[in-house]
Design a protein around this motif. Sequence first.
Motif, PDB file in Angstrom:
ATOM      1  N   THR A 254      46.428  44.878  36.607  1.00  0.00           N
ATOM      2  CA  THR A 254      46.887  46.150  37.510  1.00  0.00           C
ATOM      3  C   THR A 254      48.046  46.146  38.487  1.00  0.00           C
ATOM      4  N   SER A 255      49.442  46.661  38.862  1.00  0.00           N
ATOM      5  CA  SER A 255      50.563  46.829  39.755  1.00  0.00           C
ATOM      6  C   SER A 255      49.956  46.390  40.952  1.00  0.00           C
ATOM      7  N   PRO A 256      51.020  45.074  40.712  1.00  0.00           N
ATOM      8  CA  PRO A 256      50.472  44.497  42.544  1.00  0.00           C
ATOM      9  C   PRO A 256      51.091  45.833  43.093  1.00  0.00           C
ATOM     10  N   THR A 257      52.291  46.898  42.943  1.00  0.00           N
ATOM     11  CA  THR A 257      52.548  47.672  44.072  1.00  0.00           C
ATOM     12  C   THR A 257      51.265  48.059  44.949  1.00  0.00           C
ATOM     13  N   THR A 258      50.429  48.266  43.708  1.00  0.00           N
ATOM     14  CA  THR A 258      49.533  50.136  43.670  1.00  0.00           C
ATOM     15  C   THR A 258      48.782  49.721  44.266  1.00  0.00           C
ATOM     16  N   PHE A 259      48.191  47.857  44.539  1.00  0.00           N
ATOM     17  CA  PHE A 259      46.592  47.722  44.675  1.00  0.00           C
ATOM     18  C   PHE A 259      46.030  48.441  45.915  1.00  0.00           C
ATOM     19  N   SER A 260      45.010  49.084  45.917  1.00  0.00           N
ATOM     20  CA  SER A 260      43.899  49.102  47.128  1.00  0.00           C
ATOM     21  C   SER A 260      43.462  47.884  47.109  1.00  0.00           C
ATOM     22  N   ALA A 261      42.293  48.385  48.101  1.00  0.00           N
ATOM     23  CA  ALA A 261      41.548  47.146  49.236  1.00  0.00           C
ATOM     24  C   ALA A 261      41.425  46.465  47.616  1.00  0.00           C
ATOM     25  N   LYS A 262      40.608  45.967  46.942  1.00  0.00           N
ATOM     26  CA  LYS A 262      39.796  45.520  45.816  1.00  0.00           C
ATOM     27  C   LYS A 262      41.049  44.621  45.358  1.00  0.00           C
ATOM     28  N   ILE A 263      40.490  43.095  45.841  1.00  0.00           N
ATOM     29  CA  ILE A 263      41.647  41.640  45.694  1.00  0.00           C
ATOM     30  C   ILE A 263      41.535  41.656  43.736  1.00  0.00           C
ATOM     31  N   THR A 264      42.688  41.326  43.242  1.00  0.00           N
ATOM     32  CA  THR A 264      42.575  41.293  42.220  1.00  0.00           C
ATOM     33  C   THR A 264      42.012  40.036  41.519  1.00  0.00           C
ATOM     34  N   THR A 265      41.206  38.825  41.074  1.00  0.00           N
ATOM     35  CA  THR A 265      41.405  37.863  41.067  1.00  0.00           C
ATOM     36  C   THR A 265      42.351  37.712  38.913  1.00  0.00           C
ATOM     37  N   LEU A 266      43.070  36.192  39.171  1.00  0.00           N
ATOM     38  CA  LEU A 266      43.983  35.672  37.978  1.00  0.00           C
ATOM     39  C   LEU A 266      43.186  34.492  37.728  1.00  0.00           C
ATOM     40  N   ASP A 267      43.144  34.272  36.419  1.00  0.00           N
ATOM     41  CA  ASP A 267      42.488  32.919  35.682  1.00  0.00           C
ATOM     42  C   ASP A 267      43.973  32.806  35.180  1.00  0.00           C
ATOM     43  N   PRO A 268      44.665  31.941  35.562  1.00  0.00           N
ATOM     44  CA  PRO A 268      46.335  30.835  35.084  1.00  0.00           C
ATOM     45  C   PRO A 268      45.976  30.839  33.502  1.00  0.00           C
ATOM     46  N   ALA A 269      44.743  30.028  33.910  1.00  0.00           N
ATOM     47  CA  ALA A 269      44.413  29.344  31.788  1.00  0.00           C
ATOM     48  C   ALA A 269      44.681  30.491  31.611  1.00  0.00           C
ATOM     49  N   GLU A 270      43.764  31.156  31.612  1.00  0.00           N
ATOM     50  CA  GLU A 270      43.425  32.743  30.764  1.00  0.00           C
ATOM     51  C   GLU A 270      44.301  33.258  30.271  1.00  0.00           C
ATOM     52  N   ILE A 271      45.559  33.760  31.114  1.00  0.00           N
ATOM     53  CA  ILE A 271      46.743  34.091  31.037  1.00  0.00           C
ATOM     54  C   ILE A 271      47.435  33.590  30.631  1.00  0.00           C
ATOM     55  N   ALA A 272      47.413  31.432  30.304  1.00  0.00           N
ATOM     56  CA  ALA A 272      48.578  30.894  29.801  1.00  0.00           C
ATOM     57  C   ALA A 272      48.021  31.049  28.597  1.00  0.00           C
ATOM     58  N   SER A 273      46.605  31.203  28.026  1.00  0.00           N
ATOM     59  CA  SER A 273      46.046  31.557  26.505  1.00  0.00           C
ATOM     60  C   SER A 273      47.047  32.468  25.723  1.00  0.00           C
ATOM     61  N   ARG A 274      47.156  33.527  26.875  1.00  0.00           N
ATOM     62  CA  ARG A 274      47.681  34.748  26.692  1.00  0.00           C
ATOM     63  C   ARG A 274      49.063  34.597  25.327  1.00  0.00           C
ATOM     64  N   TYR A 275      49.547  34.020  26.299  1.00  0.00           N
ATOM     65  CA  TYR A 275      51.245  33.852  26.100  1.00  0.00           C
ATOM     66  C   TYR A 275      51.716  32.293  26.227  1.00  0.00           C
ATOM     67  N   PRO A 276      51.171  31.386  24.692  1.00  0.00           N
ATOM     68  CA  PRO A 276      51.369  30.394  24.473  1.00  0.00           C
ATOM     69  C   PRO A 276      52.563  29.833  24.126  1.00  0.00           C
ATOM     70  N   ALA A 277      52.965  28.390  24.737  1.00  0.00           N
ATOM     71  CA  ALA A 277      54.409  27.969  23.979  1.00  0.00           C
ATOM     72  C   ALA A 277      54.743  28.027  23.265  1.00  0.00           C
ATOM     73  N   LYS A 278      56.275  28.822  22.938  1.00  0.00           N
ATOM     74  CA  LYS A 278      57.139  29.159  21.295  1.00  0.00           C
ATOM     75  C   LYS A 278      57.178  27.158  21.326  1.00  0.00           C
ATOM     76  N   GLN A 279      57.331  26.207  21.941  1.00  0.00           N
ATOM     77  CA  GLN A 279      57.815  24.783  21.754  1.00  0.00           C
ATOM     78  C   GLN A 279      56.519  24.327  21.803  1.00  0.00           C
ATOM     79  N   LYS A 280      55.867  22.763  21.178  1.00  0.00           N
ATOM     80  CA  LYS A 280      55.662  22.302  21.573  1.00  0.00           C
ATOM     81  C   LYS A 280      56.411  20.701  21.706  1.00  0.00           C
ATOM     82  N   HIS A 281      55.778  19.958  23.666  1.00  0.00           N
ATOM     83  CA  HIS A 281      55.959  19.226  24.057  1.00  0.00           C
ATOM     84  C   HIS A 281      55.001  17.882  24.277  1.00  0.00           C
ATOM     85  N   GLU A 282      55.654  16.579  23.311  1.00  0.00           N
ATOM     86  CA  GLU A 282      54.736  15.329  23.948  1.00  0.00           C
ATOM     87  C   GLU A 282      54.502  15.598  25.816  1.00  0.00           C
ATOM     88  N   GLY A 283      53.405  14.674  26.002  1.00  0.00           N
ATOM     89  CA  GLY A 283      53.620  14.335  27.606  1.00  0.00           C
ATOM     90  C   GLY A 283      53.375  15.193  28.568  1.00  0.00           C
TER      91      GLY A 283
END
Length: 452
Positions: A254-283
């Motif tokens: 939800t928009s950070p500017t409209t949060f209520s008292a509820k804490i929103t928890t983000l899982d960075p691994a899940e976010i990254a999986s939804r926006y994969p790298a457009k290029q692959k790089h070794e290392g």
Amino acid sequence: MESEERIDGGFVDQVADLIVDPAEVGVEDEQIKASTASGGKGRTLRAYNVLGDPEVIVVPDFVGAAEIEHLLKLAENGWEPSEVGSGVYRTKNEGQDLENQVSNIRTSYSCLIEPGHSDVVTAVELRLAALADMDIKFLEPLNMVRYAPGQFFKEHHDGRFRPITVFVYLNDIPPGEGGETFFPELNMKVVPRKGCAVMWKNIIGPQQEDHRMVHQGLPPKSAIKYGVNCFFNDKPMRRFIVEGSGSDPSTPTTSPTTFSAKITTLDPAEIASRYPAKQKHEGPGLCLRRLRISQDPPMWIVPNVVDTREAGRLMDLMDRQQGRVPPNGWRVPEGEDIQELMADLEGRLAAAAGDPGQPPLGDLELRRLPAEALSGASVVSRPKEVKPCRAVYLFLHDIPSDGAGELLFVKSKLQVRAREGFAVVWDMDSSEHQGLPPRNRARYGISCTFCL
């Protein structure tokens, strides 16, 4: 040189034999392909060598009206007095040898634009790389410039650590009204024309300065001149891919500017999986991606800053420094220089923060929050008297969803779970934060701060 005339403030403008007006350039020299801001479709730009040797390339209509409007809008509230590098260049590392400071040889105003700040910025950066025939990773952040009537940049060279310069004019200055780019050794002036790019090489070989390419930014007489300095460095300037605004998960729940008292928890691994790298790089750490997770306050996550082996060695180091037997199963081999990893990590974290050339304000702070801690780290915000700063916190291992240990941003009611190799980046002037205590195991991380 034919003659000299003196302008307000003691600035000397020398009349040139060759006046290049991009509006009158009409003989095709070569063609380059460039992507439009919308992507997908391409358009052909014509580049003209207007001098011969050395090459000075003029590209009319390099950027369009909508792109210019967007760039000026980005800089609207960010103008600051322009700086110049000062010092003795000895080590082939301008970040160590040269200190940027305000100088009376340059009276303009500047504003840096973060790499990949938007789809439009990314499109312009890719177009610049195509024109210069250099990898985009060598492109420094775009440096917007503004010259009010009478403001100038006296004779200077862009540096032997910058193989190529491209200057893009963002508005017209009529001939005779000043504001030209003047090359005294070439006896040539280029008239500012809206959307036109001018490109030249600063070197004749690696780290060998071409003294013919010294130049001046002449003062406009009655109009404001806008432009963009685009410098290609001989060292990689970006070790990450910045996702454009069209692909950023700026509001993953939800928009950070409209949060209520509820804490929103983000899982960075899940976010990254939804926006994969457009290029692959070794290392690990060779090319990092920044994903925006909040627009206001600005926050990002950066995946894969360290790999599992490196994270284990860093946790091992923390345990040994604090007199514990490392429980993580990693052992630093005898003779292995962990300091080399730490030094390289500084560069990765600087890239994650958005400025690969900026050293951290202090040593990297290795943090271990014990399991079952009674409270998290205290709420931290930037002191008002300190320069604007950007903070980076790097998680070194996963903590299960029920294990707590999140990084909590108090005002935005947003918290980020601990995931191995993920860094969280935020502006300290807008985001108070707190490290929540883990439940079942210690939380290992590295914290650092960079000046903007």
